[in-house]
Design a protein around this motif. Structure first.
Motif, PDB file in Angstrom:
ATOM      1  N   GLN A 346      18.305  15.247   4.824  1.00 28.28           N
ATOM      2  CA  GLN A 346      19.092  15.282   3.591  1.00 28.28           C
ATOM      3  C   GLN A 346      18.216  14.955   2.382  1.00 28.28           C
ATOM      4  N   ALA A 347      17.273  14.033   2.563  1.00 26.54           N
ATOM      5  CA  ALA A 347      16.349  13.707   1.478  1.00 26.54           C
ATOM      6  C   ALA A 347      15.517  14.930   1.095  1.00 26.54           C
ATOM      7  N   VAL A 348      15.077  15.685   2.109  1.00 20.47           N
ATOM      8  CA  VAL A 348      14.317  16.910   1.848  1.00 20.47           C
ATOM      9  C   VAL A 348      15.161  17.893   1.048  1.00 20.47           C
ATOM     10  N   LEU A 349      16.394  18.120   1.490  1.00 21.33           N
ATOM     11  CA  LEU A 349      17.267  19.070   0.812  1.00 21.33           C
ATOM     12  C   LEU A 349      17.527  18.646  -0.628  1.00 21.33           C
ATOM     13  N   ASP A 350      17.811  17.366  -0.824  1.00 18.01           N
ATOM     14  CA  ASP A 350      18.088  16.865  -2.171  1.00 18.01           C
ATOM     15  C   ASP A 350      16.878  16.989  -3.091  1.00 18.01           C
ATOM     16  N   TYR A 351      15.690  16.961  -2.513  1.00 18.72           N
ATOM     17  CA  TYR A 351      14.469  17.035  -3.320  1.00 18.72           C
ATOM     18  C   TYR A 351      14.089  18.472  -3.654  1.00 18.72           C
ATOM     19  N   VAL A 352      14.192  19.365  -2.667  1.00 23.41           N
ATOM     20  CA  VAL A 352      13.717  20.736  -2.901  1.00 23.41           C
ATOM     21  C   VAL A 352      14.703  21.558  -3.718  1.00 23.41           C
ATOM     22  N   THR A 353      15.993  21.220  -3.664  1.00 27.83           N
ATOM     23  CA  THR A 353      16.983  22.029  -4.380  1.00 27.83           C
ATOM     24  C   THR A 353      16.723  22.057  -5.885  1.00 27.83           C
ATOM     25  N   PRO A 354      16.600  20.907  -6.573  1.00 30.42           N
ATOM     26  CA  PRO A 354      16.290  20.986  -8.000  1.00 30.42           C
ATOM     27  C   PRO A 354      14.877  21.506  -8.266  1.00 30.42           C
ATOM     28  N   TYR A 355      13.958  21.261  -7.324  1.00 32.93           N
ATOM     29  CA  TYR A 355      12.577  21.704  -7.528  1.00 32.93           C
ATOM     30  C   TYR A 355      12.506  23.225  -7.648  1.00 32.93           C
ATOM     31  N   VAL A 356      13.141  23.935  -6.717  1.00 34.30           N
ATOM     32  CA  VAL A 356      13.046  25.401  -6.746  1.00 34.30           C
ATOM     33  C   VAL A 356      13.800  25.997  -7.934  1.00 34.30           C
ATOM     34  N   LYS A 357      14.727  25.242  -8.508  1.00 37.37           N
ATOM     35  CA  LYS A 357      15.442  25.716  -9.693  1.00 37.37           C
ATOM     36  C   LYS A 357      14.627  25.527 -10.972  1.00 37.37           C
ATOM     37  N   GLU A 358      13.710  24.547 -10.930  1.00 34.57           N
ATOM     38  CA  GLU A 358      12.912  24.240 -12.113  1.00 34.57           C
ATOM     39  C   GLU A 358      11.522  24.861 -12.065  1.00 34.57           C
ATOM     40  N   ARG A 359      10.969  25.019 -10.884  1.00 36.64           N
ATOM     41  CA  ARG A 359       9.628  25.568 -10.726  1.00 36.64           C
ATOM     42  C   ARG A 359       9.651  27.066 -11.026  1.00 36.64           C
ATOM     43  N   GLU A 360       8.793  27.503 -11.934  1.00 33.60           N
ATOM     44  CA  GLU A 360       8.793  28.905 -12.335  1.00 33.60           C
ATOM     45  C   GLU A 360       7.540  29.621 -11.851  1.00 33.60           C
TER      46      GLU A 360
END
Length: 459
Positions: A346-360
């Protein structure tokens, strides 16, 4: 007495008589008091004093086991111990946490976010949990979660569901620190499940008396793993041989959490061809400890425990000698590791979700790429499957129903999919997933342990 009412003594000692004594008030007040503690403010900078300093090499240290407190024999020899009753079935298939369980999860979740997560990177590097963090974990009642109320604990019924939820919530902060914090409670829970009256009266007061006073709770650990090729946890190479007044135990155990400071061990050994659990105090002659840092779960201070002709009395046997107690301990251990894997996932999911939305990349967020979106969605899907099968197994354990099949399914799913979630998390961050600046690389290393570790019991 409910779980939250039982936690009053652990997290809200010293509340003035004029303040509310509502369970919710106690939980929030206790957590607020904990989070405002000056000691916790020093967690990120205080040096690891009064801790064994581990190094990244196998030969970091080798020493005799920690000096144990004087456990005075009490209780009636041979008399059965107190047993916590099974949970009452709800009548319908419902895995929704009770109000008390949800309150407990909320407390532990905030503790994991505000205390555990900030200390994780330094603890991983040092291969040791901060002493102040471990003391603070005692204040929220972790060591007595699975101990019957009649013995000073907080369990009215078997707490497999509560234990699973707590392990998951704590692992969201860090798996290694979660294992370090939960290790003493695993031994206390085992004593509540299988201990005789003498064993319970001798050892449990050290865990339950004076909750909220950190020094009262001893470090303790399960020792089931061995560093053998194709090791089968149900067929330990460590042996116990009958003597005139007890048993002589020889062998070695690996990946023992906090072994260097543990005052009490639950060791698995083969007795006349059957796997059996033994209670061994750290002051017993013949015990030695060696550091054994691994690729993951490093904050748990993993060690190797060597037993050279260790003599224990006949009363040191925990549970039955036909292998049934040992087998149940292994199954509950696997259930606990499943819960821990869910928390890290769950920690992984919570971390990567905003990352892939912000990383361009190429002028747009990488989340717009279908392959990326599918990978994140797959993590969420697999995580929910892991959670449901683990919760179902925990529910059956709590009700006293055979959960052999469900635990086996949960372990297979959590071991395979947990490692895949860690791998996908690194992949989604690209180069950032490979460096220590981001915690995903640590979570990946930790998730590799789920299919290997067997040594923590939570019910």
């Amino acid at each position: 007495m409910s779980i939250l009412q039982g936690l009053r003594g652990g997290i809200a000692n010293g509340v003035p008589s004029g303040e509310s004594r509502d369970p919710i008030g106690f939980a929030v007040a206790g957590l607020r008091k904990l989070s405002q503690s000056p000691a916790l403010d020093r967690l990120g900078v205080r040096k690891q004093t009064e801790q064994v300093v581990f190094t990244v090499t196998r030969g970091g240290f080798k020493t005799m086991a920690a000096t144990s407190r004087a456990f005075k024999k009490k209780g009636k020899r041979g008399a059965p111990g107190v047993r916590v009753p099974n949970a009452i079935p709800k009548g319908v298939f419902d895995l929704t946490p009770s109000e008390d369980e949800q309150m407990l999860v909320d407390v532990v979740t905030e503790f994991a976010a505000e205390v555990v997560r900030p200390a994780a990177a330094e603890a991983d590097e040092a291969c040791a949990a901060p002493d102040e963090l471990l003391k603070s974990s005692l204040e929220i009642g972790l060591p007595i979660l699975g101990v019957p109320e009649a013995l000073g604990g907080i369990s009215e019924t078997r707490s497999a569901v509560a234990g699973t939820l707590v392990a998951e919530a704590l692992a969201k902060g860090d798996l290694g620190l979660a294992v370090a914090a939960l290790a003493p409670g695993s031994v206390a829970t085992a004593l509540g499940l299988w201990g005789t009256d003498e064993q319970q009266q001798t050892y449990l007061p050290a865990f339950t008396d004076g909750q909220g006073s950190a020094p009262s709770v001893p470090a303790a650990a399960f020792a089931l793993n061995e560093d053998k090729v194709l090791f089968d946890v149900l067929s330990p190479s460590t042996t116990a041989t009958k003597t005139a007044d007890g048993y002589a135990i020889n062998g070695a155990k690996s990946l023992v959490a906090r072994g260097a400071e543990a005052e009490l061990f639950v060791v698995g050994a083969a007795l006349e061809g059957k796997p059996v659990l033994f209670l061994i105090e750290s002051s017993t002659d013949g015990l030695s400890i060696e550091s054994e840092p691994a690729m993951g779960v490093r904050a748990a201070s993993l060690t190797k425990l060597t037993l050279s002709d260790v003599k224990v009395p006949a009363t040191a046997v925990l549970g039955e000698t036909d292998g049934s107690t040992y087998t149940e301990a292994v199954r509950l251990s696997r259930l606990a590791w499943c819960a821990l894997s869910i928390g890290v996932g769950q920690a992984v999911l919570d971390y990567v979700t905003p990352y892939v939305k912000e990383r361009e990349a190429f002028g747009e967020p990488i989340a717009h790429r279908q392959s990326v979106a599918f990978m994140v969605a797959n993590i969420a899907i697999e995580l929910q499957a892991m959670r449901l099968v683990t919760y179902k197994a925990a529910s059956r354990v709590a009700q006293g129903i055979d959960a052999t099949r469900e635990i086996a399914l949960a372990r297979k799913l959590c071991a395979d999919k947990g490692m895949q979630i860690g791998l996908d998390g690194v992949q989604l961050l690209g180069g950032h997933g490979f460096v220590k600046e981001h915690p995903v690389e640590r979570w990946y290393r930790d998730l590799r342990a789920i299919g290997i570790m067997e040594g923590t019991v939570l019910v």
